[in-house]
Design an enzyme around this catalytic site. Structure first.
Site, PDB file in Angstrom:
ATOM      1  N   GLY A  69       0.810  -1.213   0.000  1.00 48.04           N
ATOM      2  CA  GLY A  69       0.000   0.000   0.000  1.00 48.04           C
ATOM      3  C   GLY A  69       0.842   1.261   0.000  1.00 48.04           C
TER       4      GLY A  69
ATOM      5  NE  ARG B 114       5.718  -1.595   4.505  1.00 51.32           N
ATOM      6  CZ  ARG B 114       4.623  -1.233   5.154  1.00 51.32           C
ATOM      7  NH1 ARG B 114       3.432  -1.514   4.645  1.00 51.32           N
ATOM      8  NH2 ARG B 114       4.689  -0.577   6.293  1.00 51.32           N
TER       9      ARG B 114
ATOM     10  NE  ARG C  98      -3.031  11.076  -9.258  1.00 52.54           N
ATOM     11  CZ  ARG C  98      -4.152  11.722  -8.956  1.00 52.54           C
ATOM     12  NH1 ARG C  98      -4.487  11.905  -7.700  1.00 52.54           N
ATOM     13  NH2 ARG C  98      -4.939  12.176  -9.912  1.00 52.54           N
TER      14      ARG C  98
ATOM     15  NE  ARG D 134      -4.067  -5.813   0.362  1.00 54.04           N
ATOM     16  CZ  ARG D 134      -3.500  -5.031   1.269  1.00 54.04           C
ATOM     17  NH1 ARG D 134      -2.448  -4.297   0.939  1.00 54.04           N
ATOM     18  NH2 ARG D 134      -3.947  -4.967   2.509  1.00 54.04           N
TER      19      ARG D 134
ATOM     20  CB  SER E  94      -0.572  -4.601   7.683  1.00 55.20           C
ATOM     21  OG  SER E  94      -1.203  -3.364   7.377  1.00 55.20           O
TER      22      SER E  94
ATOM     23  CG  ASP F   1      -4.271  -4.090  13.998  1.00 53.22           C
ATOM     24  OD1 ASP F   1      -5.505  -4.167  14.122  1.00 53.22           O
ATOM     25  OD2 ASP F   1      -3.714  -3.785  12.923  1.00 53.22           O
TER      26      ASP F   1
ATOM     27  NE  ARG G 141       1.643  -1.232  11.526  1.00 51.13           N
ATOM     28  CZ  ARG G 141       0.430  -1.144  10.994  1.00 51.13           C
ATOM     29  NH1 ARG G 141       0.292  -1.162   9.685  1.00 51.13           N
ATOM     30  NH2 ARG G 141      -0.640  -1.065  11.753  1.00 51.13           N
TER      31      ARG G 141
END
Length: 242
Positions: free
Chosen positions: A21, A25, A44, A88, A91, A207, A220
């Site tokens: 996402g 990363r 962007r 994909r 998390s 989480d 993470r």
């Protein structure tokens, strides 16, 4: 060809693309895992890169958050850039003690109340599925790489902050028969199904609703390493398929 959201030229992307996402990363993966890296998109600030992992071409690019964002990027990659496979990597929040903090999860199906598929081409299904063959390769790679990977049903939600008067997480989990929650897999699977491509979703539990544990931002980065390695090794295994 360049699209409204991707400025890369033709053939800039490998046949398999990893979609985290967060564009930062994607940069982290390109900087730390790939060789001969070329930045192919920065529109962007959604960074995209193509390079080599163990000699195998692979691309990685941010997808943004939510189904609308991954819906745009995955559709354009599949439709206009000849991408054949998207994995994909993200998390998820766990609904069950069977999925603990830092566990690696492979989505076996995605449930959503989203109207994404309905508005895109009239599909009214609430449950969509990944590519069976791509999931099989990922599971086989996990086994050969000694990485534990749990299969789970995921809820793809449009909402991160729900009103307190709406369903509790327990009610959501029971109604949708899901084990964890994220925000993108349903749209990705829909686009792959519509365009005749392959898609899978790998997740790291960040989480747990049942214990109120959660990973910090620093944790993470460490926790996602197993999932990233599994995705990259799966790209290599995929490239060996006839």
């Amino acid at each position: 060809m360049p699209t409204l959201h991707i400025s890369a030229p033709d053939n800039a992307f490998a046949k398999t693309v990893l979609l985290p996402g967060d564009p930062l990363r994607a940069k982290h993966i390109a900087d730390n895992y790939l060789e001969n890296v070329v930045m192919v998109n920065s529109v962007r600030n959604n960074f995209g890169y193509t390079g080599l992992y163990k000699g195998c071409p692979v691309s990685v690019m941010g997808s943004g958050m939510g189904m609308a964002a991954i819906g745009i990027y995955s559709y354009e990659l599949f439709k206009f850039y000849g991408v054949e496979n998207i994995i994909r990597i993200g998390s998820a929040g766990s609904y069950t003690p069977n999925l603990k903090l830092m566990d690696v999860v492979l989505a076996k199906q995605a449930y959503s109340d989203s109207t994404y598929a309905l508005m895109q081409n009239g599909t009214s299904d609430h449950i969509l599925y990944p590519s069976a063959s791509l999931n099989k390769i990922i599971l086989e790679t996990a086994l050969s790489s000694d990485i534990e990977c749990k299969q789970a049903s995921v809820l793809s939600s449009d909402v991160f902050y729900a009103d307190e008067e709406m369903e509790t997480w327990q009610q959501l989990s029971r109604r949708t028969q899901t084990d964890c929650v994220e925000m993108e897999a349903f749209a990705l699977f829909h686009n792959a199904n519509v365009l005749g491509r392959q898609a899978a979703t790998l997740l790291t539990i960040s989480d747990c609703f049942w214990s109120e544990e959660r990973l910090s931002s620093d944790q993470r980065q460490i926790a996602l390493r197993k999932m990233i390695l599994l995705a990259l090794e799966s790209v290599v295994a995929l490239s060996r398929q006839p």
